[in-house]
Structure formats: structure tokens, C-alpha cells
Scaffold this motif. Sequence first.
Motif, PDB file in Angstrom:
ATOM      1  N   THR A   1     -19.335 -15.075 -34.933  1.00  0.00           N
ATOM      2  CA  THR A   1     -20.193 -16.056 -35.588  1.00  0.00           C
ATOM      3  C   THR A   1     -21.458 -16.244 -34.773  1.00  0.00           C
ATOM      4  O   THR A   1     -21.389 -16.488 -33.560  1.00  0.00           O
TER       5      THR A   1
ATOM      6  N   LYS B   1     -27.245  -9.028 -34.503  1.00  0.00           N
ATOM      7  CA  LYS B   1     -27.041  -7.879 -35.378  1.00  0.00           C
ATOM      8  C   LYS B   1     -25.734  -7.183 -35.010  1.00  0.00           C
ATOM      9  O   LYS B   1     -25.368  -7.115 -33.834  1.00  0.00           O
ATOM     10  N   VAL B   2     -25.038  -6.688 -36.026  1.00  0.00           N
ATOM     11  CA  VAL B   2     -23.871  -5.838 -35.810  1.00  0.00           C
ATOM     12  C   VAL B   2     -24.150  -4.514 -36.507  1.00  0.00           C
ATOM     13  O   VAL B   2     -24.402  -4.485 -37.716  1.00  0.00           O
TER      14      VAL B   2
ATOM     15  N   GLU C   1     -27.372  -4.513 -38.590  1.00  0.00           N
ATOM     16  CA  GLU C   1     -27.518  -5.446 -39.698  1.00  0.00           C
ATOM     17  C   GLU C   1     -27.516  -6.881 -39.188  1.00  0.00           C
ATOM     18  O   GLU C   1     -26.650  -7.267 -38.398  1.00  0.00           O
TER      19      GLU C   1
ATOM     20  N   ILE D   1     -26.601 -10.578 -39.127  1.00  0.00           N
ATOM     21  CA  ILE D   1     -25.386 -11.233 -39.612  1.00  0.00           C
ATOM     22  C   ILE D   1     -25.362 -12.693 -39.162  1.00  0.00           C
ATOM     23  O   ILE D   1     -26.023 -13.079 -38.201  1.00  0.00           O
TER      24      ILE D   1
ATOM     25  N   ARG E   1     -19.135 -12.065 -39.143  1.00  0.00           N
ATOM     26  CA  ARG E   1     -18.697 -10.682 -39.312  1.00  0.00           C
ATOM     27  C   ARG E   1     -17.343 -10.476 -38.654  1.00  0.00           C
ATOM     28  O   ARG E   1     -17.104 -10.957 -37.550  1.00  0.00           O
TER      29      ARG E   1
ATOM     30  N   ASP F   1     -17.858  -1.402 -32.843  1.00  0.00           N
ATOM     31  CA  ASP F   1     -19.035  -2.084 -33.376  1.00  0.00           C
ATOM     32  C   ASP F   1     -20.050  -2.342 -32.263  1.00  0.00           C
ATOM     33  O   ASP F   1     -19.688  -2.655 -31.126  1.00  0.00           O
TER      34      ASP F   1
ATOM     35  N   PRO G   1     -14.170  -3.892 -47.330  1.00  0.00           N
ATOM     36  CA  PRO G   1     -13.469  -4.962 -46.605  1.00  0.00           C
ATOM     37  C   PRO G   1     -12.222  -5.405 -47.361  1.00  0.00           C
ATOM     38  O   PRO G   1     -12.109  -5.203 -48.579  1.00  0.00           O
TER      39      PRO G   1
ATOM     40  N   SER H   1     -21.742 -17.760 -45.209  1.00  0.00           N
ATOM     41  CA  SER H   1     -21.650 -17.543 -43.767  1.00  0.00           C
ATOM     42  C   SER H   1     -22.826 -18.093 -42.980  1.00  0.00           C
ATOM     43  O   SER H   1     -22.792 -18.100 -41.753  1.00  0.00           O
TER      44      SER H   1
END
Length: 223
Positions: free
Chosen positions: A58, A67-68, A71, A73, A76, A82, A153, A219
Motif C-alpha cells: 500500500t 511503482k510496481v 506501473e 499503484i 498491489r 516484482d 488476478p 485503492s
Amino acid sequence: MTITLRVLDGADRGRVFGDVSPPVTVGREEGNSIQLNDERVSRFHLKIQEDHEKLVLTDLESTNGTKVNGEDIQLRILRFGDMITLGRSVLLFGSRDEIAGRLADMRRGSAAARGTIDPSAQGKRSGGSLDFDLKWDEDNDDLQSTLHSMEPPELPDRMSPGQAAQMAELIEYVHIRLRNLMNSVESEGKGEQVKLDVQQWQSLLDLQSRLAEYLRAVSGPHD
């Protein structure tokens, strides 16, 4: 359950934070589980916590975001391998054994590659070394060669009947709009190319925009 984070880039490059028990906070301030020497990292930048055998990252409303795998976020589910970017720092999630295990699971087409973590399997090899698993599909362009490819997912479990109904409505809304868009596509030539008119293209962009709004509502930070 413990986690491993390795710093790939930034002022702390080369540091390894191993066997850290969640919940874990990362930031530049003392008091974080992991303190980074990076002025672009917020005082308390992100949090990683366990939820139903998954590890959830978070963003703590950081100034420069998180970013992950490239991207942006707010929330996630993490998977071994990752890449987490915050400020000028880049962290890799998972030990070499854990990443090797996920690559082996991907090679075998195992559902274990979808993010569910088996605590009893931590620290054990799953099908070979990382050096081997990084090369398993070098000669086959048809196979997914990256840990960071998009994977479907899992649906959330333990939903109440009302939440399940809302989820079903949302999926049905997206499904019907996509079906209508697909039905409007026309093939050209020998079917190697397809054509979408401007109105339908704008409808597709509108759908993407709505999905982005849904993602932020679920989120993102709440006012």
C-alpha cells in the motif's frame, strides 16, 4: 512469514533486507522497518502487510508515489520478482530462491505463480536454480519470458453477499461493453487487420477511463 527486499538502485544499492516480518513500512524516517537514504522517498512511504496468505503493498499517500513493475499503484498484491520503485530507489521483492521458485512454477504452468504464498515452502528451492530458470525460455519466443507480464488476478474471497453482487455487476458491465465493442470490429484484407471506427474507439477509451476511476475509488486515498 518473512519477506526479503533487495535494493537494486539508489543510495542504498546493494543492501539486502532479509527475513523481515510483516507488517513492514519503508521510508526515509527512523521508525520504519526499512529506512532508505533517499530524499525523494517520503518519511513513511509504503507498507507491506499480510492478508489471507498474500502480501499487499500500500502506498501511504507518498509525495512522489510508488511503482510496481513500472506501473503507478496505490494498492498491489506482490509476487516474487516484482520491482518496486520509490523515489530514486528500486527494490526487488523476494530472495533468489523465491524468485527461482516462481519461475519454475510459471514454467510448469502452476497456479502457485499467481500470488498465493505457501509459508511452508519459503526458503526452499522449487524446481532448480535461479540461473537455470532465468534461461528456461530463451529459445522460445512464444513463451512468456518475463516475471512482469500481466497475469489474470484471482477474485477476492470471503466477500459478503452484497460485495459479491457488486463485484458481479462491475464485471458484467465491463463484459457487456467489451462484447459490444468486439462485435463492432470489422476485418480488413485477409483478416490480418481489424478496423474500429472513431466512435467505438472513443467508447473503448471511455471504458479504460472508467476502470481507472474504479481503481482509484477502490485503492486510492480517501478524502
